[in-house]
Design an enzyme around this catalytic site. Structure first.
Site: not given
Ligand code: NAP
Length: 309
Positions: A124, A98, A54
């Site tokens: 997200d 994460q 990422k």
């Protein structure tokens, strides 16, 4: 006949190419690039790989991406404090924590952390406000993996309207948003999970089958209607020779990779499904690159919205 392979890597490239001018224009206007703050707690090996990818992808496309590491021994309050700082940061338009957080932080740790992320920085799509907007089919930041799968289906000319879609897996980050996105595009959607009775029978009614469970090779040809489109989301790092050889016999390409590296990434879909499906998004190389591309797109969108564009 062998299934048509859906090229997630190529679609991801196209999305990234489309994002690039928006990033350049934002940077020019704002005097800074769109910014993404990534929080990594502990040293989970798979998470390390995802985060590295990422960071690199964001850098390649001209975004700012900062990694904020937190030791596994830190407290949940430490993580919440960091998220609160990123919420206030003028440099960061998107925040990604994460998953998974260390088990020691408690069962509801992820929920508490995701709830604290400002909805307008929630790249997200996990904040209840964004989930609510998704349920009501309003514009919002949507979880990257299912959003990427929709891009893949649409750009590969797979008809969603009127199709029967079955999603195996009901997580907040993949299964549920996937089902909603398909529903909003007028598919007739069934969500399956670990208590579903006759899972192969339910799955075999699908024109579009999405497998997101994390069980290597679980979806065999018995789950698949001939000609169906199958999207494999599962990514399990397998180092167990017996599991690898059950799916990829010695002499096959994947087996060679296993011999070289000592482990391989395996999807939820059994390799024999390629002989039954009409179209297939494989693992690796399918959904993974799309997830990254959608993360970059969501970060740009968050930056533009925050800037009032
Ligand atoms: P998760 O939170 O662990 O959820 C797994 C889901 O699968 C649950 O709903 C569970 O059902 C269901 N399930 C587990 N075993 C099952 C079985 N035997 N039969 C039917 N359903 C079963 O996982 P996730 O975060 O959604 O991720 C799923 C997979 O996708 C993982 O392999 C993950 O690594 C991968 N993934 C890949 C990407 C990418 O970018 N490529 C992104 C995200 C996730 P219950 O709810 O009943 O327990």
């Amino acid at each position: 006949m062998a299934a048509r392979m859906l090229d997630g890597a190529l679609v991801a490239q196209h999305i990234r190419r489309e994002v690039a001018p928006g990033v350049a224009a934002f940077t020019e206007r704002a005097g800074r690039p769109p910014g993404l703050g990534i929080v990594l707690v502990g040293e989970d090996p798979a998470s390390e790989i995802y985060v590295r990818t990422k960071l690199k992808s964001a850098g390649d496309e001209g975004l700012r991406a900062d990694l904020h590491r937190v030791p596994a021994t830190a407290s949940l309050d430490d993580v919440l404090r960091l998220v609160a700082e990123l919420n206030e940061s003028e440099m960061h338009d998107g925040i990604l924590v994460q998953s998974p957080l260390p088990a020691a932080m408690g069962e509801d740790a992820e929920r508490r952390v995701f709830d604290l992320v400002r909805p307008d920085k929630d790249v997200d799509g996990l904040h209840p406000i964004n989930v609510g907007r998704l349920v009501q089919n309003r514009a919002t930041l949507v979880s990257c993996t299912p959003a990427g799968i929709i891009e893949l289906l649409e750009r590969s000319n797979v008809a969603i309207r009127g199709a029967r879609a079955v999603v195996i897996g009901r997580s907040d980050i993949v299964g549920k948003p996937m089902a909603l996105l398909l529903l909003h595009r007028h598919a007739t959607v069934t969500i399956c999970h670990s208590r579903t009775v006759d899972l192969p029978g339910v799955a075999a009614a699908a024109d579009i089958l999405v497998a997101a469970i994390g069980r290597p090779g679980f979806v065999t040809p018995a789950f698949v209607k001939p000609g169906a489109t199958v999207i494999d989301v599962g990514t399990t790092h397998v180092a167990d020779r017996a599991v690898v050889e059950r799916l990829f016999p010695p002499g096959s390409k994947r087996h060679e990779v296993f011999e070289r590296r000592g482990s391989i990434v395996v999807g939820d879909v059994h390799p024999d499904v390629a002989q039954v499906a009409g179209a297939l998004s494989p693992v690796p190389g399918g959904v993974g690159p799309l997830t990254i591309a959608m993360l970059l797109k969501n970060t740009l969108t968050a930056a533009q919205l925050r800037a009032g564009a």
